[in-house]
Scaffold this active site. Structure first.
Site, short mmCIF file in Angstrom:
data_model
loop_
_atom_site.label_atom_id
_atom_site.label_comp_id
_atom_site.label_asym_id
_atom_site.label_seq_id
_atom_site.Cartn_x
_atom_site.Cartn_y
_atom_site.Cartn_z
N ARG A 127 0.85 -1.20 0.00
CA ARG A 127 0.00 0.00 0.00
C ARG A 127 0.88 1.25 0.00
O ARG A 127 2.06 1.18 0.36
CB ARG A 127 -0.88 0.05 1.27
CG ARG A 127 -1.94 -1.01 1.32
CD ARG A 127 -2.95 -0.72 2.42
NE ARG A 127 -2.47 -1.00 3.76
CZ ARG A 127 -2.43 -0.10 4.75
NH1 ARG A 127 -2.82 1.14 4.54
NH2 ARG A 127 -2.00 -0.45 5.95
N ASN A 164 10.52 -0.36 4.16
CA ASN A 164 9.51 0.71 4.03
C ASN A 164 8.40 0.61 5.06
O ASN A 164 7.82 1.64 5.43
CB ASN A 164 8.92 0.66 2.61
CG ASN A 164 7.63 1.43 2.50
OD1 ASN A 164 7.64 2.66 2.43
ND2 ASN A 164 6.50 0.73 2.53
N TYR A 220 7.51 8.13 17.05
CA TYR A 220 7.66 8.00 15.59
C TYR A 220 8.91 8.75 15.12
O TYR A 220 9.73 8.20 14.37
CB TYR A 220 6.41 8.54 14.88
CG TYR A 220 6.50 8.49 13.38
CD1 TYR A 220 6.21 7.33 12.68
CD2 TYR A 220 6.89 9.62 12.65
CE1 TYR A 220 6.31 7.28 11.30
CE2 TYR A 220 6.98 9.57 11.27
CZ TYR A 220 6.69 8.41 10.59
OH TYR A 220 6.78 8.37 9.22
N LYS A 228 12.40 7.06 13.44
CA LYS A 228 12.97 7.40 12.12
C LYS A 228 14.39 7.95 12.28
O LYS A 228 15.24 7.70 11.41
CB LYS A 228 12.06 8.39 11.40
CG LYS A 228 10.69 7.80 11.06
CD LYS A 228 10.82 6.57 10.17
CE LYS A 228 9.47 6.06 9.69
NZ LYS A 228 9.59 4.94 8.76
#
Ligand code: NAP
Length: 250
Positions: free
Chosen positions: A11, A84, A156, A160
């Site tokens: 997706r 990803n 989050y 990253k």
């Protein structure tokens, strides 16, 4: 032709990556967590043949090991890994302690520990395979949030930032084996992850963050990943490539 594992390849950004790599002739293992319908729908559209769909929860170390061995079995080998898959879960520090600690475990567990686990498995394969070309390519999908901050989703942002640091460490560690490691750091991209924001009251503010006046499209990010995962990208290693429409400069 390369054999590629794209985590979260079913997706959004991952689907665009799967499409562009299949279109250039690669064989793609499209990974998802559990939404097999979306993954199979994409598989039916991919140009070329030999592509497969594989599911695994990246928070589960055993499932990750199984995922990579199934990808190797189906494709014959893995030359390129695109890390990803990820989750974005709001959890400001003003909430409860229980919510805060649970959010950190979940987000770091998938976005950073999950990616690190997939990477270990794929690197182990790259270092020990007897057939096929030597070396390999690894591309992480990081985020602008690692630099700009994520005030309502600090776990989050931290996940990253960790992914970017993992990219740099592995670029140095794996260069002697011909393995190139890079990351892409997108800004806002129009996917399921951001649909509620882009279609809501803050949508115009988000689009105005970029002087281009829009959010990114999945294909914008896939174009950067395609180059970083190509044979030509042999000297660019350890880079974190901003793909944010000049919305945040560093
Ligand atoms: P998305 O549309 O929400 O798709 C997420 C993908 O990751 C799906 O394939 C999903 O599988 C998979 N996934 C989620 N949790 C998983 C888990 N626990 N284990 C295994 N797979 C899991 O996301 P996206 O917006 O395309 O984002 C892709 C990447 O880009 C993420 O790492 C995200 O952090 C990063 N990014 C996105 C943006 C943005 O604005 N969209 C900006 C910067 C960075 P299922 O389909 O089975 O759920």
């Amino acid at each position: 032709m390369s054999c590629v594992l794209v985590t979260g390849g079913s997706r959004g950004i991952g689907a665009a990556i799967s499409r562009v790599l299949a279109a250039r002739g690669d064989r793609v293992a499209v990974h998802c967590r559990s939404n097999m319908a979306a993954a199979r729908g994409l598989l039916a559209e991919l140009p070329g043949d030999g592509h497969v769909v594989l599911s695994a929860d990246l928070a589960d170390d055993g499932a990750v090991a199984d995922l990579v061995s199934r990808a190797v079995e189906s494709l014959g080998t893995i030359d390129v890994l695109v890390n990803n898959a990820g989750v974005y879960l709001d959890c400001p520090i003003q909430g409860s302690y229980q919510d805060w600690t649970a959010n950190w475990r979940e987000v770091i567990g998938v976005n950073l520990l999950g990616a690190a686990a997939v990477t270990w498995q794929v690197v182990d394969h790259l270092l020990h395979r007897e057939q096929g070309p030597q070396g390999g390519r690894i591309v992480m999908v990081g985020s602008r949030g690692a630099y700009r901050g994520e005030p309502t989703a600090p776990a989050y942002g931290a996940s990253k930032a960790g992914l970017h640091a993992l990219t740099q460490s592995l670029a140095v560690a794996l260069a002697p084996r011909g393995i190139v490691v890079n990351a892409v750091a997108p800004g806002f991209v129009a996917t399921d992850m951001t649909e509620h924001l882009l279609s809501g009251a803050v949508g115009d503010d988000i689009r105005a963050q970029s002087p281009f006046g829009r959010a990114g499209e999945p294909a914008d990010i896939a174009a950067a990943v395609a180059w970083l995962s190509s044979a030509e990208a042999k000297w660019t290693s350890g880079a974190v490539l901003d793909a944010n429409g000049a919305s945040y400069l560093r």
